[in-house]
Design a protein around this motif. Structure first.
Motif, mmCIF file in Angstrom:
data_model
loop_
_atom_site.group_PDB
_atom_site.id
_atom_site.type_symbol
_atom_site.label_atom_id
_atom_site.label_comp_id
_atom_site.label_asym_id
_atom_site.label_seq_id
_atom_site.Cartn_x
_atom_site.Cartn_y
_atom_site.Cartn_z
ATOM 1 N N TRP A 223 70.284 58.180 107.809
ATOM 2 C CA TRP A 223 71.339 58.901 108.523
ATOM 3 C C TRP A 223 70.853 60.283 108.947
ATOM 4 O O TRP A 223 71.109 60.723 110.080
ATOM 5 N N GLN B 91 70.578 61.737 112.806
ATOM 6 C CA GLN B 91 71.261 62.932 113.281
ATOM 7 C C GLN B 91 70.298 63.910 113.947
ATOM 8 O O GLN B 91 70.641 64.563 114.938
ATOM 9 N N LYS C 296 76.480 59.153 103.838
ATOM 10 C CA LYS C 296 76.797 60.566 104.016
ATOM 11 C C LYS C 296 77.042 61.229 102.658
ATOM 12 O O LYS C 296 77.641 60.632 101.765
#
Length: 531
Positions: free
Chosen positions: A382, A386, A415
């Protein structure tokens, strides 16, 4: 925009709602006037951006008699104030301000509904009758102004135990800050929302100053909420103490701990007839808050650099921990987040607290589990994603995500869970509701996650105050105990820790509401976390 007459007739209920925007990025605009005299807005290609992790915005929603949404109007000046708090004042946590203003404007809507119910167009005389209450217009009589009525009303809510006293003060502070912002923006009210005064204080300068005296300006209003302080409880019921400082009793914590570490099943909101599985992450987090005295944010942002496998030794044929209670460092020095009353601390002040070795072992075992390793892998992916799409603002700032750390609590999608603190709050409410619904208690268990920290503080105080030397005398004074617990909690204001000390000293010893230190050390002997 004003509503149509048709919609006005349909609206029977208005509510103030908070709509948060996650990962909001503010760019400073450049305003210019074109050849036609029209304003034009442009942005610098390399201009600085200001990331806001969560920007709460307030709206007034209108519903008809079938609960259909028929209007949704933004509270523009309130939203401008919240944005200013983040950009101009550097406030990282806007949730309390948003909740306080939502509470105030709900109060305004209630006052308007009362006025509308009594309004009769034929009998209304604008010269003698009071006008419809508005947040931006105030009667000449001070006590009839909405701000003063709200102050008195929220004070009674705190006295009655509906709101914590600290929450009432915070809400009132948000309302005062909002009106100060309006005045700074040039809004002129027909009458002032409250009395405002600037007091100049002259004091002797320090040796490092070239001036003999220095001047400090203190801005004050008459909107402060004052509560009567009792010097000692005199054996009063624990429920009469400050709700936000109230520790859980032995019996209450045993019930809660059983749910967290044994049954791990809770009722969900709106479905009290069925027990649902409680994820292990939401079991370990409150255990950390209770047994290490961490705030919700601090526990949620722990990472593997702070978690170790405790050393053991063989004693009387049994494997025991070499140190039953271990040190746990939090803050900038340990690359984790701390928090003050104003939000995440800018300098991330470091401190060392304590944690039972048995709980540290649970955290270590969890970090080695397949469940955690899968989540950690998703977190790394993740972060990479990003960066590739340009969301670098997620990794900038005092409370930003550090992609180099291996956070202990990660969501199933990868997250860090310290960015979703409301999830911990929601699950804690489920845990508390489960205890109240299944245990047949005479009095329901109340208290938020923060009361776990209070329970830790009062327990440590009781242990230190009851500790005796070899001659049977107290081995530590209350002042020394205050300093030790203040260091464990990371309090910058010693007065806050003093309130915990008063609770520990004043409560009747016959009430078994505090754990003995042996219980603290061996609290997990018969518990086993299932990952």
């Amino acid at each position: 925009m004003p509503e149509s007459d048709e919609n006005q007739k349909k609206v029977i209920r208005k509510e103030v709602e908070i709509s948060p925007i996650p990962n909001f990025v503010y760019e400073k605009p450049l305003i210019s006037i074109d050849e036609n005299g029209e304003p034009q807005v442009t942005y610098r290609a390399n201009g600085n951006t200001f990331p806001i992790k969560k920007l709460p915005l307030l709206y007034i929603a209108g519903y008809d008699d079938k609960d259909n949404l028929i209007s949704y109007q933004p509270l523009d000046m309130v939203n401008e104030f919240l944005l200013s708090r983040a950009i101009d004042n550097g406030v990282l946590e806007l949730g309390t301000d948003a909740q306080g203003l939502a509470h105030y404007f709900s109060f305004v809507l209630d006052k308007q509904a009362e006025w509308d119910a009594e309004y009769d167009e034929g009998d209304f005389d604008p010269l003698y009758d009071d006008p419809r209450p508005e947040w931006s217009a105030f009667p000449r009589n001070k006590q009839e102004r909405l701000t003063y009525q709200y102050r008195d009303g929220i004070k009674h809510l705190a006295i009655d135990g509906v709101l914590a006293k600290t929450t009432a003060r915070q809400y009132m502070s948000s309302v005062v800050g909002f009106y100060k912002h309006c005045l700074r923006q040039g809004i002129r009210f027909n009458n002032p929302p409250f009395q405002f005064e600037t007091v100049n204080i002259h004091f002797e300068a320090s040796a490092s100053s070239m001036k003999a005296y220095q001047l400090k300006q203190v801005h004050t209003t008459d909107m402060r909420i004052k509560f009567v302080k009792s010097s000692r409880s005199g054996g009063t019921n624990l429920s009469n103490l400050r709700r936000d400082l109230k520790p859980f009793t032995n019996n209450e914590w045993n019930i809660l701990q059983t749910i967290l570490m044994k049954s791990r099943r809770v009722v969900r909101h709106g479905d009290n007839n069925k027990l649902h599985s409680l994820p292990i992450e939401f079991c370990l987090h409150p255990m950390i808050c209770r047994n290490a005295g961490l705030r919700r944010e601090e526990a949620a942002s722990l990472h593997l650099g702070q978690i170790i496998n405790p050393e053991t030794l063989i004693q009387d044929g049994k494997e025991v921990f070499r140190k039953p209670v271990m040190d746990l460092g939090v803050g900038d020095k340990y690359q984790s987040l701390t928090k003050t009353a104003e939000g995440f601390a800018e300098k991330n002040k470091s401190r060392v607290t304590i944690i039972p070795a048995a709980l540290m072992k649970m955290l270590y075992d969890y970090s080695q589990s397949d469940r955690y390793q899968k989540r950690l892998k998703k977190f790394k992916a993740w972060c990479k994603e990003q960066v590739e799409v340009g969301n670098t603002h997620l990794f900038e700032g005092d409370d930003a995500i550090n992609p180099e750390l291996e956070y202990l609590f990660i969501t199933q999608s990868g997250k860090p869970m310290f960015t979703r603190l409301q999830d911990f709050t929601g699950r804690w409410v489920e845990i508390r509701n489960t205890a109240n619904l299944t245990q047949g208690l005479d009095k329901p268990i109340v208290g938020s996650i923060h009361n776990l920290r209070s329970t830790f503080a009062v327990n440590i105080f009781r242990h230190l105050l009851n500790k005796m030397d070899e001659y049977g005398n107290p081995s530590i004074t209350p002042d020394e105990a205050l300093d030790r617990v203040s260091a464990l909690l990371g309090h910058e204001d010693r007065a806050t820790t003093m309130e915990y000390l008063k609770i520990a000293q004043d409560m009747p010893s016959a009430d078994e509401i505090y754990e003995d230190v042996l219980d603290y050390i061996g609290a997990f002997d018969d518990l086993e976390a299932v990952v």
